[in-house]
Design a protein around this motif. Structure first.
Motif, PDB file in Angstrom:
ATOM      1  N   GLN A   1      -1.253  11.406  15.953  1.00 60.81           N
ATOM      2  CA  GLN A   1      -2.467  10.756  16.084  1.00 60.81           C
ATOM      3  C   GLN A   1      -2.960  10.182  14.860  1.00 60.81           C
ATOM      4  O   GLN A   1      -2.571  10.439  13.836  1.00 60.81           O
ATOM      5  N   THR A   2      -3.839   9.154  15.282  1.00 59.78           N
ATOM      6  CA  THR A   2      -4.713   8.689  14.001  1.00 59.78           C
ATOM      7  C   THR A   2      -5.124   9.819  13.206  1.00 59.78           C
ATOM      8  O   THR A   2      -5.546  10.954  13.853  1.00 59.78           O
ATOM      9  N   GLY A   3      -5.192   9.900  11.777  1.00 58.66           N
ATOM     10  CA  GLY A   3      -5.674  10.922  11.033  1.00 58.66           C
ATOM     11  C   GLY A   3      -4.758  11.805  10.397  1.00 58.66           C
ATOM     12  O   GLY A   3      -4.730  12.553   9.552  1.00 58.66           O
ATOM     13  N   THR A   4      -3.557  11.675  11.177  1.00 57.86           N
ATOM     14  CA  THR A   4      -2.415  12.445  10.441  1.00 57.86           C
ATOM     15  C   THR A   4      -1.906  11.588   9.082  1.00 57.86           C
ATOM     16  O   THR A   4      -0.955  12.457   8.577  1.00 57.86           O
ATOM     17  N   GLY A   5      -2.105  10.514   9.029  1.00 61.25           N
ATOM     18  CA  GLY A   5      -1.351   9.824   7.919  1.00 61.25           C
ATOM     19  C   GLY A   5      -0.021   9.039   8.506  1.00 61.25           C
ATOM     20  O   GLY A   5       0.729   8.527   7.684  1.00 61.25           O
ATOM     21  N   LYS A   6      -0.091   8.603   9.648  1.00 61.58           N
ATOM     22  CA  LYS A   6       1.029   8.114  10.389  1.00 61.58           C
ATOM     23  C   LYS A   6       1.330   6.805   9.706  1.00 61.58           C
ATOM     24  O   LYS A   6       2.199   6.063   9.651  1.00 61.58           O
ATOM     25  N   THR A   7       0.194   5.966   9.460  1.00 61.37           N
ATOM     26  CA  THR A   7       0.082   4.648   9.074  1.00 61.37           C
ATOM     27  C   THR A   7       1.057   4.722   7.800  1.00 61.37           C
ATOM     28  O   THR A   7       1.929   3.697   7.703  1.00 61.37           O
TER      29      THR A   7
ATOM     30  N   PHE B   1       5.936  12.548  -2.986  1.00 64.22           N
ATOM     31  CA  PHE B   1       6.487  11.257  -2.446  1.00 64.22           C
ATOM     32  C   PHE B   1       7.620  10.673  -3.017  1.00 64.22           C
ATOM     33  O   PHE B   1       8.344  10.115  -2.334  1.00 64.22           O
TER      34      PHE B   1
ATOM     35  N   ARG C   1     -11.328  13.284   1.453  1.00 63.81           N
ATOM     36  CA  ARG C   1     -10.245  12.718   0.807  1.00 63.81           C
ATOM     37  C   ARG C   1      -9.594  13.580  -0.297  1.00 63.81           C
ATOM     38  O   ARG C   1     -10.367  14.338  -1.087  1.00 63.81           O
TER      39      ARG C   1
ATOM     40  N   TYR D   1      -3.414   9.672  -2.999  1.00 67.87           N
ATOM     41  CA  TYR D   1      -2.588  10.587  -2.299  1.00 67.87           C
ATOM     42  C   TYR D   1      -1.665  11.566  -3.140  1.00 67.87           C
ATOM     43  O   TYR D   1      -0.924  10.690  -4.103  1.00 67.87           O
TER      44      TYR D   1
ATOM     45  N   GLN E   1       4.492  12.340   7.262  1.00 68.24           N
ATOM     46  CA  GLN E   1       4.941  11.518   6.254  1.00 68.24           C
ATOM     47  C   GLN E   1       6.279  11.958   5.911  1.00 68.24           C
ATOM     48  O   GLN E   1       7.210  11.453   5.400  1.00 68.24           O
TER      49      GLN E   1
ATOM     50  N   ARG F   1       0.086  14.479  -2.278  1.00 66.37           N
ATOM     51  CA  ARG F   1       1.305  14.674  -1.577  1.00 66.37           C
ATOM     52  C   ARG F   1       1.594  14.347  -0.193  1.00 66.37           C
ATOM     53  O   ARG F   1       0.222  13.797   0.343  1.00 66.37           O
ATOM     54  N   PRO F   2       2.587  14.148   0.343  1.00 66.32           N
ATOM     55  CA  PRO F   2       2.633  13.734   1.782  1.00 66.32           C
ATOM     56  C   PRO F   2       2.140  14.488   2.571  1.00 66.32           C
ATOM     57  O   PRO F   2       2.176  15.666   2.652  1.00 66.32           O
ATOM     58  N   SER F   3       1.579  13.971   3.589  1.00 63.80           N
ATOM     59  CA  SER F   3       1.132  14.586   4.787  1.00 63.80           C
ATOM     60  C   SER F   3       2.317  15.007   5.718  1.00 63.80           C
ATOM     61  O   SER F   3       3.373  14.373   5.589  1.00 63.80           O
TER      62      SER F   3
ATOM     63  N   HIS G   1     -11.549   7.968  10.954  1.00 63.25           N
ATOM     64  CA  HIS G   1     -11.383   7.186   9.889  1.00 63.25           C
ATOM     65  C   HIS G   1     -12.821   7.341   8.823  1.00 63.25           C
ATOM     66  O   HIS G   1     -12.870   7.516   7.593  1.00 63.25           O
TER      67      HIS G   1
END
Ligand code: AMP
Length: 613
Positions: free
Chosen positions: A46-52, A3, A335, A21, A28, A23-25, A328
């Motif tokens: 999509q959701t679940g990829t770490g896009k937020t 990161f 995790r 976290y 990210q 390392r970045p997905s 989620h």
């Protein structure tokens, strides 16, 4: 790649580390650097990829670096559902916890007042669903004129859900000069049209549908009838390998029930949801983390923000309505690279939810066959007006209970009228007093009420049907509302023995009432009367009106009112706001040592008083 190498500042790096976290997905890695430099980004993820985190971290950093006078809304995140909106807001709170920025979330389906209140205090980042944003903007409660960054999340779902026109309208309210981050899993023509009109020289980033957090999870699906879910859950939790499990239910009541049933089955479990006090929730969480409690049962809302590492199993007792929620939920067990198992139960009413989930994750969840409780009810059960599944057996039991209640009420009315007639022989003056004369003619009063369908009854009639009535004297109030012996004698034979102590079963509450008590200062006579009368009319409503199990409920007077769940050390806290008004003001009679409603004299006393006469 780390990161730090993406150019994020220390406060955010610390917050990401706190989230676990490492390392970045991929999304990210690709989206954070251009977003940090102020470029527009088009992300296919999509959701679940770490896009937020891919959009939240750069937004936080850019807003913290710049300044704005006052506290205008500087970043707007538009997302299609309330669930996503809440999750995004939580992510902003988590990643920005070391920064002096404020984030708020607005969505429909709830009152707007608290949201408006929050907005008035000033927010830097606003997460919103289109409908509520439009409402509040229309009421001039939101000013977007100083917006710097705009995120359109899940654009293709906005299209699917029919929000595309709302989105276009909202876009027209935004300043022309701004940074736009645009996310969509797919690119239908209309979404492409939005992209073309909205984004300026965007950096395009795309990642595989679902990345590692979900890949490492062993997912299983059990087809099981809803009535057998707890048995299956208990059996699976007992299996080797379930170190600790988070069980998701749809409702708070469901969470309590499942936890209670697990405890009865000898499994250490606790429920955690919004109705529990903060202390109780923290205690349950601490016990779960320490291993004292093996199973935590939670609703989605309560589970948000639960920081639990190394969760071996997630159980979807109910499949979620929103497919992203599935991702989620199960993501909690995968995790930080830890593998885990996600077990989902699916009954005949959850097939649509299952299909939506499998569509989202673009794969079938492997089905476990040959378990002891295979699904036998194949057709979906009917739902009531509120969309709740109606079990025909429950419905039958409820109808039977209702019939018994009506029978008992009619008998009560007749008995009260008899008593009144015997106590006061009709005087000529009664003829001149229409209200009294009316009260002395129960058959006439009871007849039409019994015949009137409940939907057509006036509020007063409904109240009377539930056992409410105006009583001339305290004694009448007490005797009139006590179930009449002839009607209930069979069912309550123990309960109605003349001497409560002569019964085979002595209720806890009875024992407590009869035990000598060092009572606090007696309330004045008038107050006592009021409380007794209130209890007498409140009792039947609580006992008969709020229970799902209907018929069986009345046959369980000896059971404590509140089932203790395995929440070790957590103190039960009674909330003052009990919802749905109509409760009598019992609190004044409770002492510090009283713990549940069965101990309140106001509930029980009338029945004994009525037997004395
Ligand atoms: P999202 O796609 O943003 O909804 O994120 C899906 C899940 O992945 C969430 O539970 C995040 O907390 C988690 N997550 C996001 N980024 C990372 C990361 N870099 N490492 C581990 N977990 C992450």
């Amino acid at each position: 790649m780390t990161f730090q190498e993406l150019g994020l500042n220390k406060p955010i790096l610390r917050a990401l580390a706190d989230q676990g976290y490492e390392r970045p997905s991929p999304i990210q890695e690709k989206a954070i650097p251009p977003a940090l430099s102020g470029r527009d980004v088009l992300g296919c993820a999509q959701t679940g990829t770490g896009k937020t985190c891919a959009f939240a971290a750069p937004i936080l950093q850019r807003l913290a670096a710049g300044k704005a006078s006052g506290r205008p809304i500087r970043a707007l995140i538009l997302t299609p559902t309330r669930e996503l909106a809440l999750q995004i807001q939580e992510s902003f709170e988590a990643y920005g916890k070391n920064l002096p920025l404020r984030c708020a979330v607005i969505f429909g389906g709830v009152g707007q007042a608290p949201q408006v209140e929050r907005l008035k205090k000033g927010v830097d980042i606003l997460v919103a669903t289109p409908g509520r944003l439009g409402d509040l903007y229309g009421q001039k409660l939101i000013d977007l004129s100083r917006l710097e960054i705009f995120v359109l999340d899940e654009a293709d779902r906005m299209l699917d859900m029919g929000f595309i026109h709302d989105v276009r309208r909202i876009l027209s309210w935004l300043p022309a000069r701004k940074q736009t981050l645009f996310f969509s899993a797919t690119m239908p023509a209309e979404v492409q049209g939005l992209v073309d009109s909205l984004l300026k020289d965007p950096v395009k980033v795309a990642v595989d549908p679902i990345s590692s957090p979900v890949e490492v999870i062993d997912q299983k699906l059990y087809y099981v009838d809803r009535g057998n879910k707890t048995k299956l859950l208990s059996a699976l939790v007992r299996e080797d390998g379930v170190k600790n499990a988070l069980v998701f239910t749809r409702t708070k009541h469901g969470a309590n029930k499942v936890a209670g049933d697990l405890v009865k089955a000898g499994i250490s479990a606790a429920a955690i949801h919004g109705n529990k006090s903060q202390t109780a929730r923290q205690q349950a969480l601490a016990d779960f983390k320490s291993g004292a409690v093996q199973v935590l049962v939670a609703t989605d809302i309560a589970a948000r923000g639960l920081d639990i590492e190394e969760l071996s199993h997630v159980f979807n007792y109910n499949l979620p309505d929103v497919p992203e929620t599935y991702v989620h939920r199960i993501g909690r067990t995968g995790r930080a690279g830890h593998g885990g198992t996600a077990v989902s139960f699916c009954d005949s009413n959850e097939q649509e939810e299952r299909k939506a989930i499998e569509k989202l994750i673009a794969r079938k969840i492997p089905v476990v066959e040959g378990h002891p409780w295979p699904m036998e009810i194949l057709e979906p059960l009917p739902r009531d007006k509120k969309g709740r599944v109606v079990n025909p057996e429950d419905a039958e039991a409820r109808a039977a209970a209702k019939a018994r209640r009506q029978e008992r009420d009619a008998a009560n009315r007749a008995a009260a009228a008899d008593r009144k007639a015997n106590a006061a022989p009709a005087r000529p003056a009664d003829a001149a007093q229409p209200s009294r004369a009316k009260a002395a003619r129960p058959a006439k009063a009871a007849g039409p009420l019994e015949q009137t369908p409940s939907a057509q009854r006036t509020p007063g009639e409904k109240k009377r049907a539930r056992g409410y009535r105006a009583s001339a004297t305290l004694e009448e109030a007490l005797t009139a509302t006590a179930p009449s012996r002839p009607a209930a004698a069979e069912e309550y034979s123990d309960f109605y023995k003349p001497d409560p102590l002569a019964s085979d079963v002595i209720l806890d509450a009875t024992a407590r009432l009869l035990a000598p008590k060092s009572s606090p200062a007696q309330p004045p006579r008038a107050k006592q009367d009021k409380q007794r009368t209130g209890a007498a009319s409140g009792g039947p409503k609580r006992r008969g009106g709020k229970t799902k199990s209907g018929g069986t409920q009345q046959a369980q007077p000896a059971r404590p009112a509140a089932e203790p769940l395995a929440v070790p050390k957590a103190k039960k806290k009674r909330s003052g706001a009990r919802g749905r008004g109509g409760r009598p003001p019992e609190v004044t009679l409770r002492t510090g040592s009283q713990k549940d409603s069965t101990e309140q004299p106001s509930l029980m006393k009338p029945y004994y008083l009525s037997r004395d006469d």
